[in-house]
Design a protein around this motif. Structure first.
Motif, PDB file in Angstrom:
ATOM      1  N   ILE A 101       0.852  -1.198   0.000  1.00 10.97           N
ATOM      2  CA  ILE A 101       0.000   0.000   0.000  1.00 10.97           C
ATOM      3  C   ILE A 101       0.884   1.243   0.000  1.00 10.97           C
ATOM      4  N   LYS A 102       0.408   2.295  -0.642  1.00 12.86           N
ATOM      5  CA  LYS A 102       0.997   3.622  -0.476  1.00 12.86           C
ATOM      6  C   LYS A 102       0.129   4.338   0.552  1.00 12.86           C
ATOM      7  N   GLU A 103       0.627   4.413   1.774  1.00 14.28           N
ATOM      8  CA  GLU A 103      -0.192   4.990   2.839  1.00 14.28           C
ATOM      9  C   GLU A 103      -0.064   6.506   2.845  1.00 14.28           C
ATOM     10  N   ASP A 104      -1.212   7.182   2.987  1.00 16.56           N
ATOM     11  CA  ASP A 104      -1.229   8.638   3.047  1.00 16.56           C
ATOM     12  C   ASP A 104      -0.622   9.110   4.363  1.00 16.56           C
ATOM     13  N   LEU A 105       0.057  10.247   4.309  1.00 13.83           N
ATOM     14  CA  LEU A 105       0.633  10.858   5.501  1.00 13.83           C
ATOM     15  C   LEU A 105      -0.200  12.076   5.903  1.00 13.83           C
ATOM     16  N   TYR A 106      -0.336  12.256   7.209  1.00 12.85           N
ATOM     17  CA  TYR A 106      -1.183  13.314   7.760  1.00 12.85           C
ATOM     18  C   TYR A 106      -0.423  14.127   8.807  1.00 12.85           C
ATOM     19  N   LEU A 107      -0.831  15.365   8.962  1.00 10.69           N
ATOM     20  CA  LEU A 107      -0.400  16.156  10.110  1.00 10.69           C
ATOM     21  C   LEU A 107      -1.373  15.848  11.246  1.00 10.69           C
ATOM     22  N   LEU A 166      -4.822  16.169   9.323  1.00 15.46           N
ATOM     23  CA  LEU A 166      -4.993  16.895   8.075  1.00 15.46           C
ATOM     24  C   LEU A 166      -4.197  16.219   6.973  1.00 15.46           C
ATOM     25  N   PRO A 167      -4.836  15.891   5.840  1.00 18.45           N
ATOM     26  CA  PRO A 167      -4.076  15.361   4.707  1.00 18.45           C
ATOM     27  C   PRO A 167      -3.041  16.384   4.235  1.00 18.45           C
ATOM     28  N   LEU A 168      -1.861  15.906   3.908  1.00 22.02           N
ATOM     29  CA  LEU A 168      -0.796  16.768   3.395  1.00 22.02           C
ATOM     30  C   LEU A 168      -0.847  16.748   1.874  1.00 22.02           C
ATOM     31  N   ILE A 169      -0.864  17.940   1.274  1.00 23.08           N
ATOM     32  CA  ILE A 169      -1.055  18.071  -0.174  1.00 23.08           C
ATOM     33  C   ILE A 169       0.000  19.013  -0.755  1.00 23.08           C
ATOM     34  N   GLN A 170       0.035  19.042  -2.077  1.00 18.64           N
ATOM     35  CA  GLN A 170       0.925  19.939  -2.839  1.00 18.64           C
ATOM     36  C   GLN A 170       2.398  19.786  -2.455  1.00 18.64           C
ATOM     37  N   PRO A 171       2.968  18.608  -2.603  1.00 16.20           N
ATOM     38  CA  PRO A 171       2.371  17.393  -3.154  1.00 16.20           C
ATOM     39  C   PRO A 171       1.731  16.540  -2.060  1.00 16.20           C
ATOM     40  N   GLN A 172       0.887  15.593  -2.487  1.00 12.53           N
ATOM     41  CA  GLN A 172       0.357  14.617  -1.545  1.00 12.53           C
ATOM     42  C   GLN A 172       1.505  13.748  -1.049  1.00 12.53           C
ATOM     43  N   LEU A 173       1.590  13.599   0.264  1.00 15.13           N
ATOM     44  CA  LEU A 173       2.671  12.804   0.833  1.00 15.13           C
ATOM     45  C   LEU A 173       2.191  11.384   1.115  1.00 15.13           C
ATOM     46  N   GLN A 174       2.966  10.406   0.645  1.00 16.41           N
ATOM     47  CA  GLN A 174       2.654   9.000   0.851  1.00 16.41           C
ATOM     48  C   GLN A 174       3.944   8.238   1.151  1.00 16.41           C
ATOM     49  N   ARG A 175       3.761   7.079   1.769  1.00 15.00           N
ATOM     50  CA  ARG A 175       4.887   6.184   2.040  1.00 15.00           C
ATOM     51  C   ARG A 175       4.527   4.795   1.526  1.00 15.00           C
ATOM     52  N   GLU A 176       5.369   4.240   0.654  1.00 18.55           N
ATOM     53  CA  GLU A 176       5.091   2.916   0.096  1.00 18.55           C
ATOM     54  C   GLU A 176       5.523   1.834   1.078  1.00 18.55           C
ATOM     55  N   VAL A 177       4.600   0.948   1.398  1.00 18.84           N
ATOM     56  CA  VAL A 177       4.843  -0.129   2.357  1.00 18.84           C
ATOM     57  C   VAL A 177       4.982  -1.440   1.606  1.00 18.84           C
ATOM     58  N   CYS A 178       6.046  -2.164   1.876  1.00 13.58           N
ATOM     59  CA  CYS A 178       6.316  -3.438   1.210  1.00 13.58           C
ATOM     60  C   CYS A 178       6.528  -4.537   2.247  1.00 13.58           C
ATOM     61  N   ILE A 179       6.187  -5.758   1.874  1.00 16.65           N
ATOM     62  CA  ILE A 179       6.532  -6.915   2.687  1.00 16.65           C
ATOM     63  C   ILE A 179       7.619  -7.673   1.948  1.00 16.65           C
ATOM     64  N   SER A 180       8.671  -8.019   2.658  1.00 14.48           N
ATOM     65  CA  SER A 180       9.838  -8.626   2.032  1.00 14.48           C
ATOM     66  C   SER A 180      10.262  -9.866   2.795  1.00 14.48           C
ATOM     67  N   ALA A 181      10.583 -10.914   2.047  1.00 18.99           N
ATOM     68  CA  ALA A 181      11.117 -12.137   2.643  1.00 18.99           C
ATOM     69  C   ALA A 181      12.628 -12.116   2.537  1.00 18.99           C
ATOM     70  N   THR A 182      13.298 -12.490   3.601  1.00 20.50           N
ATOM     71  CA  THR A 182      14.749 -12.555   3.577  1.00 20.50           C
ATOM     72  C   THR A 182      15.190 -13.701   2.678  1.00 20.50           C
ATOM     73  N   ASN A 183      16.149 -13.454   1.802  1.00 28.65           N
ATOM     74  CA  ASN A 183      16.646 -14.513   0.925  1.00 28.65           C
ATOM     75  C   ASN A 183      17.110 -15.711   1.736  1.00 28.65           C
ATOM     76  N   GLY A 184      16.780 -16.893   1.234  1.00 27.07           N
ATOM     77  CA  GLY A 184      17.126 -18.125   1.948  1.00 27.07           C
ATOM     78  C   GLY A 184      15.976 -18.650   2.773  1.00 27.07           C
TER      79      GLY A 184
END
Length: 335
Positions: free
Chosen positions: A162-168, A264-282
């Motif tokens: 998900i790209k989660e929205d960032l807020y003040l 408050l949603p942050l805009i101009q630009p809209q701020l987002q953080r991309e969340v990933c799930i990752s498996a450790t190699n092996g």
């Protein structure tokens, strides 16, 4: 091409040595060399460079490794689905998350594990984003929730959730008169952050880096105030009206539901953080880790559909548009 060849290839790639791979698999070295040679012949590429120190992946080998890991993951999941014996999956799984993601995932995840996979022992490790990446690099955790997709080898199995929205985030009734003017805003341009002192985590953390990057691009300086070590302590302080902090909804959904904060949603630009799930190699062939990963993907979609995890859902596997529309009826448009 067969699963034995893929298994031998992956273990050899992770061990960096046919000798070490033979010990790990309890198979004779010539058998491993033969299977890898057959694989290279079929693919018509060289997968390893060999010298006196062992073996190293070629550029083609590195690309093939990502595909081989995904194939082995899918085979493992297919076996689970066909056998119908999910309750027999067992083992210890270590999951690394930051405090915000732990806040939105942990309760549902442990409840679902107890119900569906009671023999999986999940160990939760909490740390800032850069520490999680270090744990994964050191292979001291099986799964990690990270931010933004990286080119590092240990994040090659990542799935963007998900790209989660960032807020003040602020109190409903701020104690600071300077913050009271924010009650008139429905959203806030990022550039306006320069006028307010913000609680911020350490500079290596993903949220701090996002804010710093945007401030540099907009040519202003952030007024930084060190956050408390625990997210809940910072949020308690903010909810009492004594400060401001920028956070995703994953960190504050429980306070939104109880009307303890305003964000408050942050805009101009809209701020987002991309969340990933990752498996450790092996860790690709561990059924318990695969089961935990699938539960997290499902919970993420559920939280998004319930309007608790806000942003842009990137992982559509468990998304149901009809359910999201039902949940949205009567829900407020902003937190």
């Amino acid at each position: 091409m067969n699963t034995k060849q893929l298994q031998y290839f992956l273990v050899t790639a992770n061990k960096g040595s046919i000798t070490a791979s033979a010990r790990a698999l309890d198979v004779a070295q010539p058998a491993i060399s033969l299977q890898i040679a057959n694989l290279e012949h079929e693919l018509k590429v060289k997968l390893f460079e060999r010298d006196f120190r062992g073996v190293q992946l070629t550029e083609s080998g590195q690309k093939f490794k990502q595909h081989a890991e995904l194939i082995m993951q899918q085979i493992s999941l297919a076996k689970q689905d066909i056998s119908g014996n999910k309750e027999t999956i067992k083992g210890k799984v270590t999951l690394a998350v930051d405090q915000a993601i732990g806040n939105i995932l942990s309760v549902d995840l442990f409840q679902e594990l107890e119900h569906r996979f009671p023999e999986i022992d999940l160990q939760l490790r909490i740390g800032p984003s850069h520490t999680i990446e270090q744990w994964m690099s050191e292979k001291t955790t099986d799964i990690g929730i990270t931010f933004e997709r990286h080119n590092g080898h240990y994040l090659s199995n990542s799935i963007a959730l998900i790209k989660e929205d960032l807020y003040l985030v602020m109190a409903q009734v701020p104690k600071n008169p300077i913050h009271a003017e924010l009650a008139h805003y429905a959203s806030l341009p990022v550039e306006e952050l320069q006028h307010y002192e913000l609680f911020m985590s350490e500079t290596e953390d993903s949220l701090s880096q996002i804010l710093q990057r945007e401030a540099q691009q907009l040519n202003f300086t952030l007024k930084r105030k060190n956050a408390f070590g625990q997210l809940m302590t910072t949020l308690h302080y903010v909810s009492q009206g004594f400060g401001l902090v920028v956070l995703p909804s994953s960190a504050v959904f429980h306070l939104i539901d109880s009307n303890q904060i305003r964000c408050l949603p942050l805009i101009q630009p809209q701020l987002q953080r991309e969340v990933c799930i990752s498996a450790t190699n092996g860790k690709y062939n561990v059924a318990a880790a695969n089961a935990v990963t699938e539960l997290i993907r499902e919970i993420c979609a559920n939280k998004y559909m319930a309007q608790q995890w806000r942003g842009e859902l990137l992982d559509q596997k468990y998304y149901r548009a009809d359910l999201k529309q039902i949940n949205a009826i009567g829900s407020p448009g902003a937190c």
